[in-house]
Design an enzyme around this catalytic site. Structure first.
Site, PDB file in Angstrom:
ATOM      1  CB  CYS A  25       0.220   1.828   4.061  1.00  5.62           C
ATOM      2  SG  CYS A  25      -1.469   1.214   3.894  1.00  5.62           S
ATOM      3  CB  CYS A  58      -0.906  -0.053   1.225  1.00  9.78           C
ATOM      4  SG  CYS A  58      -1.813   1.455   1.580  1.00  9.78           S
TER       5      CYS A  58
END
Length: 105
Positions: A33, A30
């Protein structure tokens, strides 16, 4: 310091405490993230009275399912085993707003 948690029993023990726990539901693949990670780490350094943990949604799918995670990153604030707040996405201001709910802002 942010602790990585993948065991459901350990997760339940940590969030069940009578203190705030800030959980970062993340994933290695991600991009957002990775972008918000330094902000979460810095908050952990600044707020020693709160437990900060990370849960990789792929490595700990059982925990992610239990928490109802549908997107990464998702941040959930727990107190005494109950959810006290949540935000989805890589928004530093939203993380600070969750911290403010603890009275540690």
């Amino acid at each position: 310091m942010v602790k990585q948690v993948s065991d459901r029993a350990e997760f339940n023990k940590i969030i069940g405490q009578d203190k705030y726990t800030f959980v970062n539901f993340t994933a290695s693949w991600c991009g957002p993230c990775k972008k918000i990670d330094p902000v979460f780490e810095k908050l952990a350094e600044e707020h020693q009275g709160i437990d900060f943990i990370k849960v990789d949604v792929d490595e700990a799918a059982e925990i992610a399912r239990w928490a109802g995670i549908h997107a990464a990153p998702t941040f959930i604030l727990f107190h005494g085993g109950e959810q006290a707040g949540e935000t989805i996405g890589a928004k530093p201001s939203a993380l600070h707003a969750l911290i403010a709910k603890t009275g540690e802002a």
